[in-house]
Design an enzyme around this catalytic site. Sequence first.
Site, short mmCIF file in Angstrom:
data_model
loop_
_atom_site.label_atom_id
_atom_site.label_comp_id
_atom_site.label_asym_id
_atom_site.label_seq_id
_atom_site.Cartn_x
_atom_site.Cartn_y
_atom_site.Cartn_z
N HIS A 533 0.83 -1.20 0.00
CA HIS A 533 0.00 0.00 0.00
C HIS A 533 0.87 1.26 0.00
O HIS A 533 0.77 2.10 0.90
CB HIS A 533 -0.92 0.02 1.23
N HIS A 595 -7.35 -0.64 3.81
CA HIS A 595 -6.91 -0.98 2.47
C HIS A 595 -7.37 0.15 1.55
O HIS A 595 -8.54 0.55 1.60
CB HIS A 595 -7.51 -2.32 2.04
#
Length: 619
Positions: A533, A595
């Site tokens: 990420h 996320h």
Amino acid sequence: MVSAADFFQQDFDYIIIGGGTTGLALASILSTNASIRVGVIEAGLRKDDEMILVPGMVGKAVGNPEYDWNLVTKPQQFAQNRKISIPRGKVLGGTSALNYMAYCRGSELEHNDWEKLGIKGWNWNTISNAIKSAEAWSPPTRHAKAHHADDVAKNHGRYGYVKTSAYSYYYDLVLPLFETMNRMGVVTNQSEASGDNIGIWTYTASIDPQTNTRCYSTNAYYDRVSNRPNIIVLTGAQASKVIFRQTSSSDMQATAVEYHKGGRAYKVPVRREVIISTGALQTPQILELSGIGDPDLLRRLNIPVIVDLPGVGENLQDHPKVSMGAELKGSHETVDDLNSESFAQQKLEQYRLSRTGILSSTLSTVVFVPLSSFIPPDKMRSILSTLDEALQLPQIQNSPWKKWYEVQRAWLENNGIAQLEVVLEPSYTHVGCTNEKAKHYTIMVFLQHAWSRGHVHATSSSVLDSPEIDLEMLNSLGNIDMMMLLEALKYVFKIMETGALGDLTAEIIEPKPSWSDERLMDYIRSDIASGFHPIGTASMLPRSANGVVDNELKVKYHIEYNYLLDELADSLQVYGTTNLRVADASVFPIHVGTHPQATLYGLAHKAAEIIQTSEKVEL
């Protein structure tokens, strides 16, 4: 889709570099205005095969150069000098074609605090509404609701592009994990989409519930508009730089984009704007090759300086991950069963026939907790005291990221902000396992707000040379990242030994609860990896904070007028570009505890709104 030779002969109002999660969505939204023409340049190809579309095959495409950029960091000094891989999708649709399909939000508290960093117009209400605009949610099935799937309709969008729902298949470790976490004082969160994501919850996924296939940027957005004559996508071509001309006001105006395909370079003109959307690991490279960045770096690479922006490529942040393994008692269906060719073929046939079974799902359950949930009070006071001493250092007090440090420090004591994500995956392989029938699971911990900050920079004047990526993994003030991960491992030992999950655990394999702190820290150094990420390398921050884009995602800044420096007034001016924007995870100024996929789709919708408003002003 067209050939490289045909593409550069087109007339485009907007060119988007990167047909990934955000870029392809943004292009598709802009094309709803039939009076404008949109071009997209994507390095990857379109691939709609089972490795992308079948949820249970997630991860199969990672490492395959036909799907993945295969980017790696430079050796990480504090992680045993290992190079760490960071998969990025090299296909039409980008990483939305490779990820674990989680469609979840950060917290309201986090997004509202962006304003403390000098950002306006990007609070929780803005982000939440944009995410809802992207979403086409379907309520969960009865079976999914029995596994605590989110069924609060008001927190979801119903009429957007990305089909979302809960999975239809759940491993038999899901409910034991819920029972264990509840016993440890972690609440079941019935709707993380509310803006409060603390607790254990079953995530909503970017999945088409009718077909149980992945819904990603390509089939969610582009397929709706691909027959329109005003959107043209070029695949298999790599954009190399943006070309500018100087305006009468000394700003730089993007006039064309250079791209390469088949060993040949092309230039395609643009009338209105260029939007870079190649992700946090590649957008800085495109900016630098275009002459935007730190002048010292650009000169070393023999690149003419177009805009002096030293923040380009800086502020790289990620969600560092450490994994732990255990062996199960009894018989369970796990991901490892798919290693058996006969079992995998049987389940694939089941999926193809009925869209059911183990391949219709991926991971489904996550735990998000604040610092106080996994670190004992005495230890927490000690860790924070050491951090506070480091924060008083002159280089920190005078740092361009001083406000960033202040916000992140406050978050450590805010029980509404997650500092740790815990994920159980029913899969684990270890050397020395003598029981062929043994089943296993892995628990992964992810720091949500790590203090290590790295960089990404071009290494030459050629886009074909990979950028240098340095996560500075575990290089944090007061060694706080290591201390948080050490306590996270101890917290997971308790999870593995408590309640229903503890009853199912035969043995904790590695690391061991009996290990000393030093040995556990050595394990962390040997195992730590990217959470996939990356964000922050073209941050939406003031220039004084090493920002790159403004509140409207434009590479352009105003220097604030200082009345005490009246004699310097002539040198204080607007500078930057008039028509270059960035729209991808690189603009996130600080990490979100979630996320990021849903936020990135929301970014596409917010960017489209900004651009469409700008169009009206021009008219």
